[in-house]
Scaffold this active site. Structure first.
Site, PDB file in Angstrom:
ATOM      1  N   LYS A  98       2.844 -12.124   4.211  1.00  0.00           N
ATOM      2  CA  LYS A  98       4.017 -11.971   3.339  1.00  0.00           C
ATOM      3  C   LYS A  98       4.940 -13.182   3.477  1.00  0.00           C
ATOM      4  O   LYS A  98       5.420 -13.739   2.496  1.00  0.00           O
ATOM      5  CB  LYS A  98       4.793 -10.692   3.681  1.00  0.00           C
TER       6      LYS A  98
ATOM      7  N   LYS B 148      -3.071  -9.720  -1.498  1.00  0.00           N
ATOM      8  CA  LYS B 148      -2.269  -9.476  -2.690  1.00  0.00           C
ATOM      9  C   LYS B 148      -0.922 -10.204  -2.665  1.00  0.00           C
ATOM     10  O   LYS B 148      -0.370 -10.550  -3.713  1.00  0.00           O
ATOM     11  CB  LYS B 148      -2.064  -7.975  -2.931  1.00  0.00           C
TER      12      LYS B 148
ATOM     13  N   LYS C 244     -11.685  -9.961   6.485  1.00  0.00           N
ATOM     14  CA  LYS C 244     -11.051  -8.750   5.931  1.00  0.00           C
ATOM     15  C   LYS C 244     -11.985  -7.539   6.022  1.00  0.00           C
ATOM     16  O   LYS C 244     -12.988  -7.464   5.302  1.00  0.00           O
ATOM     17  CB  LYS C 244     -10.673  -9.055   4.473  1.00  0.00           C
TER      18      LYS C 244
ATOM     19  N   GLY D 287       0.804  -1.217   0.000  1.00  0.00           N
ATOM     20  CA  GLY D 287       0.000   0.000   0.000  1.00  0.00           C
ATOM     21  C   GLY D 287       0.840   1.271   0.000  1.00  0.00           C
ATOM     22  O   GLY D 287       0.497   2.250  -0.668  1.00  0.00           O
ATOM     23  N   ASN D 288       1.954   1.249   0.734  1.00  0.00           N
ATOM     24  CA  ASN D 288       2.789   2.446   0.837  1.00  0.00           C
ATOM     25  C   ASN D 288       3.438   2.857  -0.471  1.00  0.00           C
ATOM     26  O   ASN D 288       3.854   3.991  -0.632  1.00  0.00           O
ATOM     27  CB  ASN D 288       3.869   2.241   1.884  1.00  0.00           C
TER      28      ASN D 288
HETATM   29  P1  ADP Z   1       1.928  -3.603   2.786  1.00  0.00           P
HETATM   30  O1  ADP Z   1       1.049  -2.440   2.542  1.00  0.00           O
HETATM   31  O2  ADP Z   1       3.275  -3.470   2.156  1.00  0.00           O
HETATM   32  O3  ADP Z   1       1.272  -4.925   2.525  1.00  0.00           O
HETATM   33  P2  ADP Z   1       1.680  -4.137   5.649  1.00  0.00           P
HETATM   34  O4  ADP Z   1       1.404  -2.994   6.561  1.00  0.00           O
HETATM   35  O5  ADP Z   1       0.576  -5.081   5.336  1.00  0.00           O
HETATM   36  O6  ADP Z   1       2.309  -3.512   4.344  1.00  0.00           O
HETATM   37  O7  ADP Z   1       2.912  -4.996   6.214  1.00  0.00           O
HETATM   38  C1  ADP Z   1       4.125  -4.362   6.618  1.00  0.00           C
HETATM   39  C2  ADP Z   1       4.086  -4.111   8.105  1.00  0.00           C
HETATM   40  O8  ADP Z   1       4.152  -5.347   8.826  1.00  0.00           O
HETATM   41  C3  ADP Z   1       5.237  -3.347   8.702  1.00  0.00           C
HETATM   42  O9  ADP Z   1       5.085  -1.960   8.544  1.00  0.00           O
HETATM   43  C4  ADP Z   1       5.172  -3.748  10.190  1.00  0.00           C
HETATM   44  O10 ADP Z   1       4.439  -2.788  10.920  1.00  0.00           O
HETATM   45  C5  ADP Z   1       4.364  -5.029  10.195  1.00  0.00           C
HETATM   46  N1  ADP Z   1       4.979  -6.193  10.861  1.00  0.00           N
HETATM   47  C6  ADP Z   1       4.279  -7.093  11.595  1.00  0.00           C
HETATM   48  N2  ADP Z   1       5.077  -8.046  12.065  1.00  0.00           N
HETATM   49  C7  ADP Z   1       6.330  -7.767  11.628  1.00  0.00           C
HETATM   50  C8  ADP Z   1       7.580  -8.395  11.811  1.00  0.00           C
HETATM   51  N3  ADP Z   1       7.717  -9.519  12.515  1.00  0.00           N
HETATM   52  N4  ADP Z   1       8.656  -7.838  11.210  1.00  0.00           N
HETATM   53  C9  ADP Z   1       8.540  -6.708  10.487  1.00  0.00           C
HETATM   54  N5  ADP Z   1       7.373  -6.043  10.298  1.00  0.00           N
HETATM   55  C10 ADP Z   1       6.266  -6.578  10.848  1.00  0.00           C
HETATM   56 MG    MG Z   2      -0.515  -5.702   3.601  1.00  0.00          MG
END
Ligand code: ADP
Ligand code: MG
Length: 318
Positions: A281, A219, A130, A12-13
């Site tokens: 992820k 995604k 979701k 998203g970022n």
């Molecule tokens: P995107 O929009 O890229 O899918 P998300 O917000 O869904 O991003 O996922 C990234 C986020 O996951 C990071 O900003 C962090 O806050 C979070 N996160 C949760 N657990 C972990 C972890 N173990 N290590 C790193 N980040 C983590």
């Molecule tokens: Mg995400």
């Protein structure tokens, strides 16, 4: 020149920063910033296939459906998903195309509105997980239970918060990209393809063929599936953190570097990769490698090039 294929999944970022209002100008600026990083990889000779999230865009479009439905018919979730694929596909093809042409590179870029097959028996349909769209008060939630009998509304914030209810939709597992053969042909023709945006439009087998489903596919999981189906060499997830971390958010937080699939399985079992963000992820990366993929990477956008050329970030190998 190498011809390694990299399937890139953008978070998203990459498109809307947390403090952005979400204007078209802001989204274009972010898409350009992201595309500049991708162009570095294209210039180094990698073949890219790009997918992206659509959470903020789909959320905003759902508000427009709600607010505008007295004037024009509101669109269902599958159509909203397709609309965001069109929007973001357009932004990426324009930005990547302009940046490449400025470098004298004539590689064509094209986006495809893409359906992803899911199972109507997926357990998430029974207990949707979701949250999507706007927040509602208790009174609004009760009204929606009558006016939108097929919506599932859940309390997603504590009792003390007035607008604590939200529509929740199923997030089923992706089975396969319906248009995968077309995507393969586009890749073979040397086209940089943007596909499966927002996880792809979820479809199920209906009595007259495929039908859209009111769901949102993760995604990263959808990207891993497409990476597998197109035989990508690398599945690269670009988010806002440089690594998946152990003891996340604690003083003894620790980056995960290069690990084997077996090692990552053990680390994932510790529960440090949170559900709804890092968890999917890591799961997506493990699935890609498990199904024969060579290497899956999690890192931040600004480290994309180093991740591919120097092994930076969290790297999962077979
Ligand atoms: P995107 O929009 O890229 O899918 P998300 O917000 O869904 O991003 O996922 C990234 C986020 O996951 C990071 O900003 C962090 O806050 C979070 N996160 C949760 N657990 C972990 C972890 N173990 N290590 C790193 N980040 C983590
Ligand atoms: Mg995400």
């Amino acid at each position: 020149m190498t011809t390694k294929t990299i399937m890139v999944a953008l978070g998203g970022n990459a498109i809307k920063s947390a403090d952005d209002e979400g204007t078209a100008a802001e989204q274009f600026a972010n898409v350009y910033k992201t595309s500049r990083e991708l162009v570095k990889l294209i210039k180094a000779g990698y073949r890219l296939v790009v997918t992206h999230g659509n959470g903020p865009q789909a959320g905003n479009l759902l508000i427009q459906q709600e607010e505008g439905k007295r004037l024009v018919p509101d669109m269902p979730l599958d159509v909203v998903g397709a609309m965001t694929q069109g929007q973001l596909g357009y932004m990426f093809t324009q930005a990547l195309g302009n940046l490449l042409r400025a470098e004298g590179i004539t590689t064509p870029v094209a986006a495809i509105v893409n359906q992803v097959r899911v199972s109507p028996d997926d357990p998430d349909y029974k207990d949707p997980s979701k949250p999507v769209g706007p927040f509602f008060t208790k009174a609004q939630a009760d009204e929606l239970a009558v006016s939108r009998p097929n919506w599932k509304i859940k309390q997603v914030k504590p009792e003390t918060v007035e607008k604590r209810f939200r529509r929740v939709v199923a997030s089923p597992q992706p089975i396969a990209n319906v248009e995968v053969d077309v995507i393969r042909k586009m890749i073979d023709a040397g086209i940089i393809v943007v596909a499966s945006g927002g996880g792809g439009v979820p479809v199920v087998e209906g009595k007259d063929g495929l039908e859209g489903s009111a769901a949102v596919i993760d995604k990263d999981l959808a990207g891993a599936k497409l990476a597998e189906l197109i035989d990508a060499d690398v599945f690269l997830i670009l988010t806002d953190v440089s690594h998946a971390k152990l003891n996340y958010g604690k003083p003894d937080e620790q980056n995960v570097g290069e690990v084997s699939l077996a090692e990552m399985k053990e680390l994932a079992a510790r529960g440090d990769f949170l559900a709804g963000s890092m968890g999917p992820k890591v799961r997506a990366c493990m699935k890609f490698v498990e199904n024969g993929g060579g290497r899956a990477i999690i890192t931040s956008l600004d480290h994309a090039f180093e991740a591919i050329t120097e092994g930076f970030g969290t790297q999962i190998v077979g």
